[in-house]
Enzyme design. Structure first.
Site, PDB file in Angstrom:
ATOM      1  N   GLU A 200     -26.122 -25.128  22.209  1.00  0.00           N
ATOM      2  CA  GLU A 200     -26.438 -25.942  21.029  1.00  0.00           C
ATOM      3  C   GLU A 200     -27.765 -25.542  20.381  1.00  0.00           C
ATOM      4  O   GLU A 200     -27.946 -25.683  19.182  1.00  0.00           O
ATOM      5  CB  GLU A 200     -26.459 -27.437  21.382  1.00  0.00           C
ATOM      6  CG  GLU A 200     -25.087 -28.018  21.710  1.00  0.00           C
ATOM      7  CD  GLU A 200     -24.741 -27.930  23.190  1.00  0.00           C
ATOM      8  OE1 GLU A 200     -25.483 -27.254  23.954  1.00  0.00           O
ATOM      9  OE2 GLU A 200     -23.718 -28.527  23.593  1.00  0.00           O
TER      10      GLU A 200
ATOM     11  N   PHE B 166     -21.384 -42.097  30.036  1.00  0.00           N
ATOM     12  CA  PHE B 166     -21.323 -40.652  30.232  1.00  0.00           C
ATOM     13  C   PHE B 166     -21.780 -39.921  28.962  1.00  0.00           C
ATOM     14  O   PHE B 166     -21.328 -40.245  27.869  1.00  0.00           O
ATOM     15  CB  PHE B 166     -19.895 -40.234  30.606  1.00  0.00           C
ATOM     16  CG  PHE B 166     -19.746 -38.739  30.762  1.00  0.00           C
ATOM     17  CD1 PHE B 166     -20.407 -38.067  31.784  1.00  0.00           C
ATOM     18  CD2 PHE B 166     -18.962 -38.013  29.883  1.00  0.00           C
ATOM     19  CE1 PHE B 166     -20.293 -36.692  31.908  1.00  0.00           C
ATOM     20  CE2 PHE B 166     -18.844 -36.636  30.014  1.00  0.00           C
ATOM     21  CZ  PHE B 166     -19.508 -35.975  31.036  1.00  0.00           C
TER      22      PHE B 166
ATOM     23  N   LYS C 157     -18.487 -42.399  18.563  1.00  0.00           N
ATOM     24  CA  LYS C 157     -17.113 -41.893  18.551  1.00  0.00           C
ATOM     25  C   LYS C 157     -16.147 -42.863  17.874  1.00  0.00           C
ATOM     26  O   LYS C 157     -15.276 -42.453  17.113  1.00  0.00           O
ATOM     27  CB  LYS C 157     -16.669 -41.632  20.000  1.00  0.00           C
ATOM     28  CG  LYS C 157     -15.325 -40.925  20.105  1.00  0.00           C
ATOM     29  CD  LYS C 157     -15.009 -40.519  21.542  1.00  0.00           C
ATOM     30  CE  LYS C 157     -13.779 -39.619  21.579  1.00  0.00           C
ATOM     31  NZ  LYS C 157     -13.473 -39.160  22.940  1.00  0.00           N
TER      32      LYS C 157
ATOM     33  N   MET D 244     -47.970 -11.389  24.766  1.00  0.00           N
ATOM     34  CA  MET D 244     -49.072 -12.114  24.156  1.00  0.00           C
ATOM     35  C   MET D 244     -49.883 -12.864  25.212  1.00  0.00           C
ATOM     36  O   MET D 244     -51.114 -12.884  25.175  1.00  0.00           O
ATOM     37  CB  MET D 244     -48.533 -13.084  23.093  1.00  0.00           C
ATOM     38  CG  MET D 244     -49.606 -13.745  22.261  1.00  0.00           C
ATOM     39  SD  MET D 244     -50.616 -12.546  21.365  1.00  0.00           S
ATOM     40  CE  MET D 244     -49.732 -12.425  19.804  1.00  0.00           C
TER      41      MET D 244
END
Lengths: 592, 172
Positions: free
Chosen positions: A55, A117, A167, A489
């Site tokens: 994601e 959940f 949902k 770096m």
């Protein structure tokens, strides 16, 4: 054509229809339990959905898309872990003012608060990393929530917004409607970004500009957000002033233009940094006086007056108190300033003599160009050389995305940016792993362009899985992986400030992983380059491949450092030059 | 307790929507500003709430706090109330030790301050006082010598002082 009966559709259908009404053509996402209903009507939509592998990749790809198009990037993911995986891109977009709309699934309304959940408090978690977010509690609210999200993300100072949809709201039916512009405005009574800037302040700005003998235009990312590159050029040419372009503004003004001094800041070039220090007038346009630009604030540009143009009123005086604050859209305000200067000139006003300043600056430019030493035969490659060669062989309009670290600074320093929206990087948040997913987003938006991701071996290992996305979605990006086996770096800081005590910076990536095998396993062409004479031919080979992504691993010198450098917290006057220029350092101070 | 020297009062009109208080409080926390007291309730207009925030100015300049607050989409209007040009009120309730020996003195104190007794038990009294926060500070100090068992103050609410004439009615 009048609709007589209401169009009864599900919340999920309303969501997709709302995205279509917002002219979304492309989105990035990953399905899961709670967002499942929204993925069904997506099958019937014209919207292209790019299926990422993580994601975070969806978020950065949406950012990359927004960077190069100016249109809001859209990412859609499910609840819980998917939403938390979006937190980094949201914060990244917030710091860099990237328009982005995130849609997250949520557990059904009845289950909210029950530790269900894949439940998490998405709006709570993302409250401080979005410009605005909203939890929808009824399917009827979906169209308005989406309209608000796009409106807020794209107006004023752009930024990320998030709509969290339970949902059951996606499943239940509603009567479709599409709110009017007026309804959207009425629903947001506290949100009215100021575009025009105060006329008196614009007059004041013109007056200061005409009176300045040592002006510097300090162009920030806001120039790109406001599509103000053309106005900027008009202003610069009108007043013939030097311009610095910050890390977020690379490409907003052409590097090849004689007035361009390049990047200022911690790793800016000596002329850009010093010209700001010695200036008598900073014309800050869409810039926010970031600590990486100012160094020690009290010692920053001590003799300069400041004109600060920014659409976000909170940036005025946050770091440096401006003499002339102008809250407004950069494009609009710059054009107004130009108009005012011209009007004054028509009335006989003349500009102060800037010729001594220009000759001082050209003296610095001659003495302190960005530089590096070529590698000895048989030794590891110089990363700067790789960037220069990439640029030399890049087709016109090539887009460069970068990760975060030394390779990012080399890319910003040694690429020549001559076109806006060709540089995509993570400036404010400094998100390692940004390059590959952002490049995918850029390529999806501009399939006709060559897109190079400049990456390091540390960054690559954070998000390389998205190359699978690039292969399977036919988004053939090219990756220049500068592998020095170190977190370069951090290593440089340990070298300079921790007595060369190297702690946990050795990634040991000369054999493990095998980047070429890894690239090939993901469907990419993979090359390894170890000597200077192979650099150009391999880049040409990579440029010729357009049917799949390419990864070139360049074996670079771990001991190479990024110069110049202003140590964190130090004054910009204490700039550390490239070792080969250090004997001349005094020249930066004496020619006042 | 109110230490009003380095404090400023912001009256913030917001859209009354879920999470608005969390947004305001979160902003203060994230930017390192200190809230001294906070009161929130629905305002005169439907769908609006007014939040009265007393801010600690040692933590940040007021201008920056106000500008950051105004970036919240749900914030409609912010008025900065100068304590000299505003009316301020707060409510205090406290349960105080008031056995037979002290009871008379506590009652007298409540009478002097024009407070109220709102609950009585054998050894303790619960008292209330509404008024200017400075007055509540004094009252609290004096009650303390008898022993405060529990105390709750609401945090101040404030509105701008009205113009001349009406101002006479706004004494502490």
């Amino acid at each position: 054509m009048a609709e007589t009966r209401p169009d009864r559709i599900t919340g999920a259908q309303a969501l997709i229809r709302a995205l279509e009404h917002e002219h979304v053509e492309l989105m990035f996402g990953y399905p899961g339990g709670c967002i499942l209903p929204a993925y069904d009507p997506l099958l019937d939509s014209e919207i292209r959905h790019v299926l990422v592998r993580h994601e975070q990749g969806a978020g950065h790809a949406a950012e990359g898309y927004a960077h190069v198009t100016g249109k809001p990037g859209v990412a859609m993911v499910t609840s819980g872990p998917a939403a938390t995986n979006l937190v980094t891109p949201l914060m990244d977009a917030y710091m860099d003012s990237i328009p982005m709309v995130a849609i997250t699934g949520q557990v059904p309304t009845a289950a909210i608060g029950s530790d269900a959940f894949q439940e998490c408090d998405t709006v709570g978690i993302t409250r401080s990393c979005t410009k605005h977010n909203e939890l929808v509690m009824s399917p009827a609210d979906i169209p308005m929530a989406i309209r608000q999200a796009f409106h807020i993300a794209t107006t004023g100072r752009p930024g990320p917004t998030l709509v969290d949809i339970p949902k059951d709201c996606l499943i239940a039916e509603m009567d479709w409607y599409w709110p009017t512009d007026q309804e959207v405005l009425d629903s947001l009574p506290g949100y009215r970004p100021n575009i025009k800037g105060h006329p008196r302040m614009i007059k004041e700005a013109a007056k200061l500009i005409l009176a300045s003998e040592r002006p510097v235009v300090y162009a920030g990312g806001g120039i790109l957000k406001a599509r103000a590159a053309e106005a900027l050029r008009d202003l610069v040419e009108l007043i013939d002033a030097p311009v610095v372009t910050t890390l977020m503004a690379r490409g907003a003004f052409p590097d090849d233009h004689p007035n361009c001094l390049g990047m200022p800041g911690m790793h800016g070039n000596a002329t850009a940094v010093t010209s700001m220090q010695k200036s008598d007038l900073l014309i800050a346009l869409g810039a926010r006086f970031d600590d990486r630009i100012t160094g020690k604030v009290d010692a920053f540009a001590p003799t300069a007056k400041v004109i600060h143009v920014d659409i976000d009123p909170a940036e005025q005086g946050k770091v440096r108190k401006p003499d002339v604050p102008i809250v407004g859209d950069a494009d609009y305000v710059i054009r107004e300033i130009i108009r005012e200067i011209r009007a004054r000139q028509a009335e006989g006003a003349t500009q102060a003599d800037t010729s001594a300043w220009k000759s001082t600056i050209s003296g610095w430019r001659e003495q302190f160009p960005l530089t590096y030493e070529m590698s000895e035969p048989g030794a590891a490659l110089k990363p700067q050389y790789c960037i220069q060669q990439l640029h030399a062989h890049a087709p016109e309009g090539t887009i460069v995305a970068s990760g975060v670290g030394q390779h990012q600074m080399y890319a910003s320093q040694f690429w020549r940016f001559n076109e806006p929206y060709t540089w995509v990087n993570s400036g404010g948040l400094g998100t390692m792993g940004f390059a590959i997913p952002a490049a995918i987003g850029a390529k999806a938006a501009r399939p006709d362009r060559t897109v190079w991701a400049v990456d390091g071996d540390g960054c690559f290992q954070m998000t390389a899985q998205e190359l699978v996305t690039a292969t399977l979605e036919k988004l053939p990006i090219k990756v220049a992986l500068l592998n020095n086996s170190y977190l370069g770096m951090v290593r440089q800081w340990q070298e300079m400030f921790y007595d060369e005590r190297y702690s946990e910076v050795f990634l040991d990536s000369s054999n493990t992983p095998d980047f070429v095998m890894w690239a090939e396993s993901m469907g990419c062409a993979g090359f390894r380059v170890e000597s200077p004479e192979e650099v150009a031919p391999t880049i040409e080979k990579a440029n010729a491949i357009n049917d799949r992504p390419v990864v070139i691993e360049f074996r670079t010198d771990a001991a190479e450092g990024v110069f110049p450098m202003v140590p964190a917290g130090a004054s910009n006057d204490d700039l550390i030059l490239h070792p080969s220029q250090q004997d001349r350092a005094a020249a930066l101070q004496e020619e006042r | 307790m109110s230490g009003s020297m380095n404090h400023h009062i912001l009256s913030v009109l917001v859209q009354n929507r879920p999470g608005v208080l969390a947004r305001v409080a979160g902003l203060f926390a994230r930017r390192g500003y200190n809230i001294f007291s906070l009161a929130v309730a629905p305002a005169e207009q439907e769908g609006r709430s007014r939040i009265t925030i007393v801010v600690d100015l040692d933590s940040a300049p007021l201008e920056q706090i106000t500008k950051q607050l105004f970036k919240l989409i749900d914030v409609i209007k912010i008025s900065e109330l100068d304590p000299r040009r505003s009316v301020e009120r707060e409510l205090l309730i406290a349960t105080v030790r008031a056995g037979t020996e002290a009871r008379g003195a506590v009652l007298e104190l409540v009478t002097i301050f024009e407070g109220k007794i709102i609950a009585v038990a054998d050894e303790v009294l619960t008292v209330s006082l509404e008024g200017h926060p400075d007055k509540l500070d004094d009252f609290e100090d004096l009650l303390d010598s008898y022993g405060i068992v529990e105390l709750q103050r609401t945090g101040r609410v404030a509105l701008p002082k009205l113009d001349r004439g009406a101002r006479l009615r706004a004494v502490n």
